[in-house]
Design a protein around this motif. Structure first.
Motif, PDB file in Angstrom:
ATOM      1  N   GLN A 136       0.697  -1.454  -0.394  1.00  0.00           N
ATOM      2  CA  GLN A 136       0.202  -0.152   0.054  1.00  0.00           C
ATOM      3  C   GLN A 136       1.074   1.440   0.006  1.00  0.00           C
ATOM      4  N   ILE A 137       1.962   1.399   0.663  1.00  0.00           N
ATOM      5  CA  ILE A 137       2.715   2.213   0.909  1.00  0.00           C
ATOM      6  C   ILE A 137       4.036   2.666  -0.297  1.00  0.00           C
ATOM      7  N   LYS A 138       4.228   1.676  -1.276  1.00  0.00           N
ATOM      8  CA  LYS A 138       4.423   1.738  -2.814  1.00  0.00           C
ATOM      9  C   LYS A 138       3.567   1.961  -3.613  1.00  0.00           C
ATOM     10  N   ASN A 139       2.768   2.286  -3.350  1.00  0.00           N
ATOM     11  CA  ASN A 139       1.695   1.979  -4.464  1.00  0.00           C
ATOM     12  C   ASN A 139       0.776   3.978  -4.550  1.00  0.00           C
ATOM     13  N   GLN A 140       1.073   3.897  -3.031  1.00  0.00           N
ATOM     14  CA  GLN A 140       0.749   5.883  -2.528  1.00  0.00           C
ATOM     15  C   GLN A 140       2.055   6.535  -3.303  1.00  0.00           C
ATOM     16  N   LYS A 141       2.911   5.711  -2.821  1.00  0.00           N
ATOM     17  CA  LYS A 141       4.250   7.021  -3.749  1.00  0.00           C
ATOM     18  C   LYS A 141       4.237   7.002  -4.916  1.00  0.00           C
ATOM     19  N   LYS A 142       3.877   5.405  -5.930  1.00  0.00           N
ATOM     20  CA  LYS A 142       3.703   5.737  -7.449  1.00  0.00           C
ATOM     21  C   LYS A 142       2.813   6.665  -7.411  1.00  0.00           C
ATOM     22  N   GLN A 143       1.638   6.354  -7.354  1.00  0.00           N
ATOM     23  CA  GLN A 143       0.494   8.007  -7.063  1.00  0.00           C
ATOM     24  C   GLN A 143       0.417   9.045  -7.110  1.00  0.00           C
ATOM     25  N   ALA A 144       1.685   8.613  -5.871  1.00  0.00           N
ATOM     26  CA  ALA A 144       1.878  10.668  -5.477  1.00  0.00           C
ATOM     27  C   ALA A 144       3.217  11.126  -6.746  1.00  0.00           C
ATOM     28  N   LEU A 145       3.828  10.163  -7.200  1.00  0.00           N
ATOM     29  CA  LEU A 145       4.910  10.588  -8.368  1.00  0.00           C
ATOM     30  C   LEU A 145       4.126  10.635  -9.508  1.00  0.00           C
ATOM     31  N   LYS A 146       2.770   9.638  -9.645  1.00  0.00           N
ATOM     32  CA  LYS A 146       3.042  10.079 -11.330  1.00  0.00           C
ATOM     33  C   LYS A 146       2.389  11.417 -10.933  1.00  0.00           C
ATOM     34  N   LYS A 147       1.210  11.853 -10.043  1.00  0.00           N
ATOM     35  CA  LYS A 147       0.859  13.177  -9.817  1.00  0.00           C
ATOM     36  C   LYS A 147       1.658  14.508 -10.206  1.00  0.00           C
ATOM     37  N   SER A 148       2.508  14.742  -9.719  1.00  0.00           N
ATOM     38  CA  SER A 148       3.833  14.857  -9.463  1.00  0.00           C
ATOM     39  C   SER A 148       4.005  15.601 -11.164  1.00  0.00           C
TER      40      SER A 148
END
Length: 90
Positions: A78-90
């Motif tokens: 879940q943490i990895k997925n949240q980080k990926k999502q945050a990077l995509k939004k950046s």
């Protein structure tokens, strides 16, 4: 997040409760002096009882360990997925 923590706590309590119940059962038999240790049959019965209950405790412990491993893996993913999502939004 609260729901997930509640579910995790529930899954951790199940094997802990089973371990506790097994230990109480062993203590109860000891307190009652349930086995006639003056006979070979009584000694064998006690030995079998302890072996069976110790095996149960080991099984419950393994289940608890597996639950902890699965929970940690879920959190990490879940943490990895949240980080990926945050990077995509950046």
């Amino acid at each position: 997040m609260e729901v997930m923590i509640g579910m995790i706590a529930h899954q951790l309590r199940q094997p802990l409760t089973a371990i506790s119940a097994t230990a109480i059962n062993i203590q109860f038999k000891m307190d009652l002096e349930a086995f006639d240790l003056n006979t070979k049959e009584g000694k064998n019965e006690q030995n079998l009882f302890f072996k069976e209950n110790l095996r149960k405790i080991e099984d419950f412990t393994q289940n608890l360990s597996s639950t902890i491993d699965a929970t940690l893996e879920t959190f990490i993913n879940q943490i990895k997925n949240q980080k990926k999502q945050a990077l995509k939004k950046s």
